[in-house]
Motif scaffolding. Structure first.
Motif, mmCIF file in Angstrom:
data_model
loop_
_atom_site.group_PDB
_atom_site.id
_atom_site.type_symbol
_atom_site.label_atom_id
_atom_site.label_comp_id
_atom_site.label_asym_id
_atom_site.label_seq_id
_atom_site.Cartn_x
_atom_site.Cartn_y
_atom_site.Cartn_z
ATOM 1 N N LEU A 82 2.323 3.856 6.198
ATOM 2 C CA LEU A 82 2.646 5.120 5.525
ATOM 3 C C LEU A 82 3.185 4.858 4.131
ATOM 4 O O LEU A 82 2.810 5.547 3.160
ATOM 5 C CB LEU A 82 3.656 5.911 6.359
ATOM 6 N N LEU A 83 4.031 3.853 4.002
ATOM 7 C CA LEU A 83 4.582 3.498 2.696
ATOM 8 C C LEU A 83 3.474 3.039 1.746
ATOM 9 O O LEU A 83 3.473 3.412 0.555
ATOM 10 C CB LEU A 83 5.645 2.410 2.848
ATOM 11 N N ASN A 84 2.524 2.268 2.254
ATOM 12 C CA ASN A 84 1.403 1.803 1.420
ATOM 13 C C ASN A 84 0.550 2.985 0.947
ATOM 14 O O ASN A 84 0.111 3.026 -0.211
ATOM 15 C CB ASN A 84 0.531 0.807 2.187
ATOM 16 N N VAL A 85 0.321 3.964 1.824
ATOM 17 C CA VAL A 85 -0.456 5.148 1.443
ATOM 18 C C VAL A 85 0.284 5.925 0.357
ATOM 19 O O VAL A 85 -0.306 6.355 -0.645
ATOM 20 C CB VAL A 85 -0.752 6.033 2.679
ATOM 21 N N LEU A 86 1.580 6.140 0.552
ATOM 22 C CA LEU A 86 2.374 6.881 -0.438
ATOM 23 C C LEU A 86 2.422 6.150 -1.772
ATOM 24 O O LEU A 86 2.363 6.785 -2.842
ATOM 25 C CB LEU A 86 3.787 7.129 0.088
#
Length: 173
Positions: A159-163
């Protein structure tokens, strides 16, 4: 040997047989005193005892114990190797010594009341020791929660990588 001494030896050997998890009967014909002393020292290192007893006394002592299956098989010169906690360690120590000596051999054994011939004792000696098995079990038990934590940690990381990718796109635009 007097009757009282024989009774005392039988009682001691019966005690040993009742405590032992494995009893291995070996042939030591032709083995020198130095070699036999070396064998006893190696066995003592792994917590195993070795005794040479008259066959009739051994028969009387083993009858009525878990290792009673061996009582009828005591013949010729034999030494009894008894292991208490780890039967695999006892089998390994005896098998290793038998490999290095042409005059020493294993005949048969009793593992908690079950008869083992020489090939059975050899097979037992090839098993991993108690410590190795406990280490493998601990590693397996530890791997399950470790992998579970990794899986759970990957969800927020993804999720952090997507954001971060969305943020980078908006800054570039």
């Amino acid at each position: 040997m007097k009757r009282q001494q024989k009774a005392q030896i039988i009682e001691q050997l019966k005690e040993v047989a009742e405590r032992a998890s494995i009893a291995i009967v070996t042939d030591f014909k032709g083995l020198g005193v130095e070699e036999f002393t070396d064998l006893r020292a190696k066995l003592r290192e792994v917590g195993v005892d070795c005794q040479v007893v008259k066959n009739t006394l051994a028969r009387l002592a083993f009858e009525g114990t878990d290792h009673g299956i061996l009582a009828d098989k005591f013949k010729e010169n034999c030494a009894i190797v008894t292991g208490y906690e780890d039967p695999v360690a006892a089998a390994k120590a005896v098998a290793d010594f038998a490999k290095g000596s042409k005059k020493f051999s294993m005949r048969f054994a009793s593992l908690e009341g079950k008869y083992l011939d020489e090939s059975g004792v050899q097979a037992l000696s090839k098993l991993p020791s108690k410590e190795e098995l406990l280490g493998k079990a601990l590693g397996t038990m530890n791997a399950v929660p470790t992998n579970f934590v990794r899986v759970l940690a990957n969800v927020p990381r993804g999720l952090l990588n997507v954001l971060t990718a969305v943020k980078d796109q908006k800054e570039a635009a």
